[in-house]
Motif scaffolding. Structure first.
Motif, PDB file in Angstrom:
ATOM      1  N   PHE A 189     151.116 -26.644 -42.579  1.00 15.02           N
ATOM      2  CA  PHE A 189     150.015 -26.057 -42.435  1.00 15.02           C
ATOM      3  C   PHE A 189     150.200 -24.808 -41.315  1.00 15.02           C
ATOM      4  O   PHE A 189     149.733 -23.613 -41.857  1.00 15.02           O
ATOM      5  N   LEU A 190     151.140 -24.874 -40.390  1.00 16.44           N
ATOM      6  CA  LEU A 190     151.314 -23.848 -39.649  1.00 16.44           C
ATOM      7  C   LEU A 190     152.153 -22.669 -40.393  1.00 16.44           C
ATOM      8  O   LEU A 190     151.638 -21.276 -40.263  1.00 16.44           O
ATOM      9  N   ASN A 191     153.000 -23.062 -41.247  1.00 14.41           N
ATOM     10  CA  ASN A 191     153.721 -22.187 -42.138  1.00 14.41           C
ATOM     11  C   ASN A 191     152.998 -21.441 -43.282  1.00 14.41           C
ATOM     12  O   ASN A 191     153.014 -20.304 -43.453  1.00 14.41           O
ATOM     13  N   GLU A 192     152.054 -22.173 -43.812  1.00 17.10           N
ATOM     14  CA  GLU A 192     151.246 -21.805 -44.941  1.00 17.10           C
ATOM     15  C   GLU A 192     150.102 -20.892 -44.392  1.00 17.10           C
ATOM     16  O   GLU A 192     149.778 -19.735 -44.928  1.00 17.10           O
ATOM     17  N   THR A 193     149.514 -21.166 -43.117  1.00 16.17           N
ATOM     18  CA  THR A 193     148.623 -20.462 -42.541  1.00 16.17           C
ATOM     19  C   THR A 193     148.969 -19.272 -41.609  1.00 16.17           C
ATOM     20  O   THR A 193     148.153 -18.232 -41.469  1.00 16.17           O
ATOM     21  N   ARG A 194     150.252 -19.306 -41.353  1.00 16.78           N
ATOM     22  CA  ARG A 194     150.884 -18.159 -40.550  1.00 16.78           C
ATOM     23  C   ARG A 194     150.341 -18.260 -39.100  1.00 16.78           C
ATOM     24  O   ARG A 194     149.787 -17.144 -38.672  1.00 16.78           O
ATOM     25  N   THR A 195     149.861 -19.361 -38.563  1.00 17.15           N
ATOM     26  CA  THR A 195     149.436 -19.487 -37.269  1.00 17.15           C
ATOM     27  C   THR A 195     150.171 -20.555 -36.364  1.00 17.15           C
ATOM     28  O   THR A 195     151.055 -21.291 -36.869  1.00 17.15           O
ATOM     29  N   VAL A 196     150.244 -20.363 -35.127  1.00 14.83           N
ATOM     30  CA  VAL A 196     150.873 -21.307 -34.084  1.00 14.83           C
ATOM     31  C   VAL A 196     150.088 -21.445 -32.913  1.00 14.83           C
ATOM     32  O   VAL A 196     149.611 -20.470 -32.214  1.00 14.83           O
ATOM     33  N   PRO A 197     149.672 -22.627 -32.733  1.00 11.67           N
ATOM     34  CA  PRO A 197     149.008 -23.011 -31.463  1.00 11.67           C
ATOM     35  C   PRO A 197     149.930 -22.741 -30.097  1.00 11.67           C
ATOM     36  O   PRO A 197     150.972 -23.404 -30.288  1.00 11.67           O
ATOM     37  N   LEU A 198     149.648 -21.933 -29.342  1.00 11.91           N
ATOM     38  CA  LEU A 198     150.519 -21.490 -28.285  1.00 11.91           C
ATOM     39  C   LEU A 198     150.389 -22.594 -27.066  1.00 11.91           C
ATOM     40  O   LEU A 198     151.130 -23.159 -26.708  1.00 11.91           O
TER      41      LEU A 198
ATOM     42  N   VAL B 270     144.786 -21.364 -27.406  1.00 12.95           N
ATOM     43  CA  VAL B 270     145.429 -19.940 -28.025  1.00 12.95           C
ATOM     44  C   VAL B 270     146.150 -20.144 -29.208  1.00 12.95           C
ATOM     45  O   VAL B 270     146.975 -20.939 -28.908  1.00 12.95           O
ATOM     46  N   VAL B 271     145.886 -19.395 -29.977  1.00 15.67           N
ATOM     47  CA  VAL B 271     146.502 -19.512 -31.260  1.00 15.67           C
ATOM     48  C   VAL B 271     147.101 -18.093 -31.760  1.00 15.67           C
ATOM     49  O   VAL B 271     146.438 -17.191 -31.703  1.00 15.67           O
ATOM     50  N   LEU B 272     148.403 -18.062 -32.133  1.00 21.17           N
ATOM     51  CA  LEU B 272     149.141 -16.769 -32.573  1.00 21.17           C
ATOM     52  C   LEU B 272     148.862 -16.684 -33.848  1.00 21.17           C
ATOM     53  O   LEU B 272     149.193 -17.415 -34.787  1.00 21.17           O
TER      54      LEU B 272
ATOM     55  N   ILE C 191     142.397 -14.405 -38.644  1.00 21.42           N
ATOM     56  CA  ILE C 191     141.431 -15.003 -37.572  1.00 21.42           C
ATOM     57  C   ILE C 191     140.824 -16.408 -38.347  1.00 21.42           C
ATOM     58  O   ILE C 191     140.717 -17.458 -37.775  1.00 21.42           O
ATOM     59  N   SER C 192     140.383 -16.396 -39.493  1.00 18.33           N
ATOM     60  CA  SER C 192     139.766 -17.583 -40.132  1.00 18.33           C
ATOM     61  C   SER C 192     140.667 -18.616 -39.989  1.00 18.33           C
ATOM     62  O   SER C 192     140.759 -19.897 -40.069  1.00 18.33           O
ATOM     63  N   GLN C 193     142.196 -18.328 -40.341  1.00 18.46           N
ATOM     64  CA  GLN C 193     143.203 -19.372 -40.325  1.00 18.46           C
ATOM     65  C   GLN C 193     143.461 -19.789 -39.027  1.00 18.46           C
ATOM     66  O   GLN C 193     143.504 -21.154 -38.900  1.00 18.46           O
TER      67      GLN C 193
ATOM     68  N   ASN D 212     140.153 -29.789 -31.996  1.00 17.61           N
ATOM     69  CA  ASN D 212     138.944 -30.046 -31.285  1.00 17.61           C
ATOM     70  C   ASN D 212     138.675 -29.038 -30.239  1.00 17.61           C
ATOM     71  O   ASN D 212     138.113 -29.451 -29.294  1.00 17.61           O
ATOM     72  N   TYR D 213     139.328 -28.033 -30.297  1.00 16.51           N
ATOM     73  CA  TYR D 213     139.015 -26.916 -29.153  1.00 16.51           C
ATOM     74  C   TYR D 213     138.747 -25.657 -29.573  1.00 16.51           C
ATOM     75  O   TYR D 213     138.810 -25.363 -30.966  1.00 16.51           O
ATOM     76  N   ASN D 214     137.882 -24.703 -28.855  1.00 19.71           N
ATOM     77  CA  ASN D 214     137.689 -23.260 -29.442  1.00 19.71           C
ATOM     78  C   ASN D 214     138.736 -22.592 -29.454  1.00 19.71           C
ATOM     79  O   ASN D 214     139.553 -22.952 -28.615  1.00 19.71           O
ATOM     80  N   VAL D 215     138.854 -21.745 -30.504  1.00 17.77           N
ATOM     81  CA  VAL D 215     140.128 -21.078 -30.710  1.00 17.77           C
ATOM     82  C   VAL D 215     140.085 -19.750 -30.102  1.00 17.77           C
ATOM     83  O   VAL D 215     139.175 -18.809 -30.249  1.00 17.77           O
ATOM     84  N   ASN D 216     141.008 -19.188 -29.342  1.00 17.34           N
ATOM     85  CA  ASN D 216     141.354 -17.754 -29.067  1.00 17.34           C
ATOM     86  C   ASN D 216     142.551 -17.198 -29.544  1.00 17.34           C
ATOM     87  O   ASN D 216     143.683 -17.403 -29.222  1.00 17.34           O
ATOM     88  N   PRO D 217     142.409 -16.411 -30.717  1.00 15.77           N
ATOM     89  CA  PRO D 217     143.583 -15.938 -31.507  1.00 15.77           C
ATOM     90  C   PRO D 217     143.953 -14.791 -30.502  1.00 15.77           C
ATOM     91  O   PRO D 217     143.486 -13.815 -29.771  1.00 15.77           O
ATOM     92  N   LYS D 218     145.421 -14.739 -30.667  1.00 15.11           N
ATOM     93  CA  LYS D 218     146.307 -13.697 -30.065  1.00 15.11           C
ATOM     94  C   LYS D 218     147.103 -13.122 -30.982  1.00 15.11           C
ATOM     95  O   LYS D 218     147.707 -13.832 -31.929  1.00 15.11           O
ATOM     96  N   LEU D 219     147.400 -11.815 -30.982  1.00 18.84           N
ATOM     97  CA  LEU D 219     148.166 -11.045 -32.156  1.00 18.84           C
ATOM     98  C   LEU D 219     149.394 -10.989 -31.582  1.00 18.84           C
ATOM     99  O   LEU D 219     149.822 -10.447 -30.717  1.00 18.84           O
ATOM    100  N   VAL D 220     150.442 -11.338 -32.391  1.00 17.83           N
ATOM    101  CA  VAL D 220     151.867 -10.976 -32.039  1.00 17.83           C
ATOM    102  C   VAL D 220     152.529 -10.323 -33.566  1.00 17.83           C
ATOM    103  O   VAL D 220     151.700 -10.554 -34.575  1.00 17.83           O
ATOM    104  N   THR D 221     153.578  -9.737 -33.403  1.00 17.17           N
ATOM    105  CA  THR D 221     154.374  -9.130 -34.485  1.00 17.17           C
ATOM    106  C   THR D 221     154.702 -10.082 -35.505  1.00 17.17           C
ATOM    107  O   THR D 221     154.953 -11.223 -35.159  1.00 17.17           O
ATOM    108  N   ARG D 222     154.885  -9.624 -36.501  1.00 14.53           N
ATOM    109  CA  ARG D 222     155.415 -10.479 -37.872  1.00 14.53           C
ATOM    110  C   ARG D 222     156.534 -11.019 -37.387  1.00 14.53           C
ATOM    111  O   ARG D 222     156.933 -12.299 -37.410  1.00 14.53           O
ATOM    112  N   GLU D 223     157.580 -10.241 -36.815  1.00 19.70           N
ATOM    113  CA  GLU D 223     158.967 -10.656 -36.573  1.00 19.70           C
ATOM    114  C   GLU D 223     158.847 -12.049 -35.458  1.00 19.70           C
ATOM    115  O   GLU D 223     159.658 -12.905 -35.429  1.00 19.70           O
TER     116      GLU D 223
END
Length: 167
Positions: free
Chosen positions: A109-118, A126-128, A135-137, A146-157
């Motif tokens: 799931f993390l690899n397909e959505t390119r998200t990481v819960p920090l 906090v999700v990277l 953001i929808s991912q 089951n927590y509200n999500v706070n997205p943070k932007l990181v570089t692709r690298e």
């Protein structure tokens, strides 16, 4: 009628080309991003158009093309995206990832959505993400924990390094 819904029109160097609606949507996004970098005076108009044409040819996002061609550094590009989309840009060392949080979500799931819960921070997850359009991912992580999500932007690298390390 079904064909009309699946076909868009791309305009590259003044030439109209039939394409999928998704490709036409990506072009509109790239046009918006190009104009935002010009308005911010991060790139001149001529260079911006060249990058735009290359992004379209390569099927990449405008900001990936800027970084890939080394026109702007990843930090400059992502700082601009952060301001443009009002998402905090962070640099996250791998040791800041909370194992007890990330281990609760499937790696596929993390690899397909390119998200990481920090981490969990004051009952907020906090999700990277590496693109402001993801953001929808990031919000899908809410269903796992089951927590509200706070997205943070990181570089692709940065995100690639983290995903490779936790996989």
């Amino acid at each position: 009628n079904d064909k009309k819904e699946r076909i868009g029109i791309r305009k590259i160097s003044g030439e109209n080309i039939l394409c999928s609606r998704e490709e036409a949507r990506k072009m509109k996004v790239n046009e918006f991003l190009m104009s935002s970098f010009i308005k911010a005076k991060l790139i001149d108009e001529e260079a911006a158009k060249t990058v735009y044409i290359e992004a379209e040819k390569n099927g990449r996002s405008y900001f990936d093309e800027l970084v890939g061609q080394k026109i702007l550094s990843a930090d400059v590009v992502y700082s601009h995206l952060s301001k443009l989309f009002d998402i905090e840009f962070v640099d996250v060392p791998i040791n800041q990832i909370q194992d007890n949080v990330v281990s609760q979500i499937d790696n596929v799931f993390l690899n397909e959505t390119r998200t990481v819960p920090l981490k969990l921070d004051q009952n907020e997850l906090v999700v990277l993400i590496d693109t402001p359009f993801n953001i929808s991912q990031a919000n899908l992580c809410r269903y796992y924990l089951n927590y509200n999500v706070n997205p943070k932007l990181v570089t692709r690298e940065n995100l690639d390094t983290i995903l490779n390390t936790i996989s």
